[in-house]
Design an enzyme around this catalytic site. Structure first.
Site, PDB file in Angstrom:
ATOM      1  CG  ASP A  35      -2.063   0.982   1.097  1.00  0.00           C
ATOM      2  OD1 ASP A  35      -3.216   0.539   0.968  1.00  0.00           O
ATOM      3  OD2 ASP A  35      -1.813   2.209   1.119  1.00  0.00           O
ATOM      4  CB  ILE A  36       0.833   4.258  -2.176  1.00  0.00           C
ATOM      5  CG1 ILE A  36       1.926   5.168  -2.717  1.00  0.00           C
ATOM      6  CG2 ILE A  36      -0.437   5.050  -1.866  1.00  0.00           C
ATOM      7  CD1 ILE A  36       1.606   5.753  -4.097  1.00  0.00           C
ATOM      8  CG  ASN A  93     -12.316  -0.565   3.794  1.00  0.00           C
ATOM      9  OD1 ASN A  93     -12.717  -0.985   4.877  1.00  0.00           O
ATOM     10  ND2 ASN A  93     -11.139   0.019   3.655  1.00  0.00           N
ATOM     11  N   GLY A  99     -15.998   2.737   3.501  1.00  0.00           N
ATOM     12  CA  GLY A  99     -14.693   3.394   3.437  1.00  0.00           C
ATOM     13  C   GLY A  99     -13.877   3.022   2.217  1.00  0.00           C
ATOM     14  CD  GLN A 100     -14.672  -0.472  -2.844  1.00  0.00           C
ATOM     15  OE1 GLN A 100     -15.816  -0.786  -2.513  1.00  0.00           O
ATOM     16  NE2 GLN A 100     -14.054  -1.034  -3.872  1.00  0.00           N
ATOM     17  CG  HIS A 106      -8.641  -2.897  -2.467  1.00  0.00           C
ATOM     18  ND1 HIS A 106      -9.561  -2.205  -3.213  1.00  0.00           N
ATOM     19  CD2 HIS A 106      -8.511  -2.194  -1.309  1.00  0.00           C
ATOM     20  CE1 HIS A 106      -9.967  -1.130  -2.545  1.00  0.00           C
ATOM     21  NE2 HIS A 106      -9.349  -1.108  -1.380  1.00  0.00           N
ATOM     22  CG  LEU A 107      -9.124  -9.637   0.264  1.00  0.00           C
ATOM     23  CD1 LEU A 107      -9.798  -9.430  -1.081  1.00  0.00           C
ATOM     24  CD2 LEU A 107      -8.747 -11.099   0.457  1.00  0.00           C
ATOM     25  CG  HIS A 108      -6.954  -2.956   3.048  1.00  0.00           C
ATOM     26  ND1 HIS A 108      -6.219  -1.800   2.878  1.00  0.00           N
ATOM     27  CD2 HIS A 108      -8.162  -2.713   2.487  1.00  0.00           C
ATOM     28  CE1 HIS A 108      -6.955  -0.894   2.256  1.00  0.00           C
ATOM     29  NE2 HIS A 108      -8.150  -1.415   2.010  1.00  0.00           N
TER      30      HIS A 108
HETATM   31  P1  5GP Z   1      -9.744   1.446   0.294  1.00  0.00           P
HETATM   32  O1  5GP Z   1      -9.859   2.728   1.060  1.00  0.00           O
HETATM   33  O2  5GP Z   1     -10.414   1.570  -1.070  1.00  0.00           O
HETATM   34  O3  5GP Z   1     -10.196   0.223   1.038  1.00  0.00           O
HETATM   35  O4  5GP Z   1      -8.202   1.220   0.063  1.00  0.00           O
HETATM   36  C1  5GP Z   1      -7.491   1.767  -0.986  1.00  0.00           C
HETATM   37  C2  5GP Z   1      -6.041   1.679  -0.624  1.00  0.00           C
HETATM   38  O5  5GP Z   1      -5.287   1.876  -1.793  1.00  0.00           O
HETATM   39  C3  5GP Z   1      -5.582   2.739   0.381  1.00  0.00           C
HETATM   40  O6  5GP Z   1      -5.024   2.107   1.522  1.00  0.00           O
HETATM   41  C4  5GP Z   1      -4.545   3.559  -0.390  1.00  0.00           C
HETATM   42  O7  5GP Z   1      -3.457   3.966   0.405  1.00  0.00           O
HETATM   43  C5  5GP Z   1      -4.116   2.602  -1.485  1.00  0.00           C
HETATM   44  N1  5GP Z   1      -3.717   3.237  -2.719  1.00  0.00           N
HETATM   45  C6  5GP Z   1      -4.373   4.217  -3.384  1.00  0.00           C
HETATM   46  N2  5GP Z   1      -3.724   4.543  -4.508  1.00  0.00           N
HETATM   47  C7  5GP Z   1      -2.628   3.742  -4.567  1.00  0.00           C
HETATM   48  C8  5GP Z   1      -1.549   3.627  -5.511  1.00  0.00           C
HETATM   49  O8  5GP Z   1      -1.464   4.315  -6.518  1.00  0.00           O
HETATM   50  N3  5GP Z   1      -0.595   2.698  -5.233  1.00  0.00           N
HETATM   51  C9  5GP Z   1      -0.649   1.908  -4.119  1.00  0.00           C
HETATM   52  N4  5GP Z   1       0.342   1.043  -3.931  1.00  0.00           N
HETATM   53  N5  5GP Z   1      -1.647   1.992  -3.220  1.00  0.00           N
HETATM   54  C10 5GP Z   1      -2.621   2.907  -3.436  1.00  0.00           C
END
Ligand code: 5GP
Ligand code: ZN
Length: 120
Positions: A35-36, A93, A99-100, A106-108
């Protein structure tokens, strides 16, 4: 299930190698990358290559269930590789209230610190 790639999706672009990411695993069906903006010492995202908007789009077909099981297996494999034997958290999410923020399933995988309950 939706097929193929969405041209304006950041995770489809990471899957295709069009946007750089620190990839930790990949196969024909799935990709895992760091994750970035990590929320824990270990924070890895596991995605299907196929553009699926969220877990809410997953139905009861064998293909869909197999894909989600495959993603969970990858998470567990990564957790072992990352030495998360004390425990870890898998988060999915779904939608605005969930919170998506990226509309590609995607799975965290979160680990390396004590998690709290309930989540925010
Ligand atoms: P969500 O909030 O949709 O469950 O999670 C999205 C996740 O994607 C966040 O934790 C965010 O930091 C990560 N993310 C968003 N854009 C990028 C990207 O360009 N590269 C990477 N590696 N992660 C990203
Ligand atoms: Zn996508």
């Amino acid at each position: 299930m939706l097929k193929g790639m969405s041209s304006d999706c950041i995770f489809c672009k990471i899957s295709a190698g069009e946007i750089p990411a620190k990839k930790l695993y990949e196969d024909e069906q799935a990709v895992a990358f760091a994750d970035i903006d990590p929320k824990a010492p270990v924070h890895i995202l596991v995605i299907p290559r196929q553009h699926i908007g969220s877990l809410a789009e997953i139905g009861a077909s064998e293909q869909e269930k197999t894909l989600v099981g495959h993603l969970l297996g990858i998470v567990n494999q990564l957790a072992r590789e990352q030495k998360l034997g004390k425990g870890y958290r898998i988060v999915v999410n779904i939608g605005p209230d969930g919170g998506q923020t990226v509309d590609h399933l995607h799975l965290h995988l979160l680990g390396g610190r004590q998690m709290h309950w309930p989540p925010g």
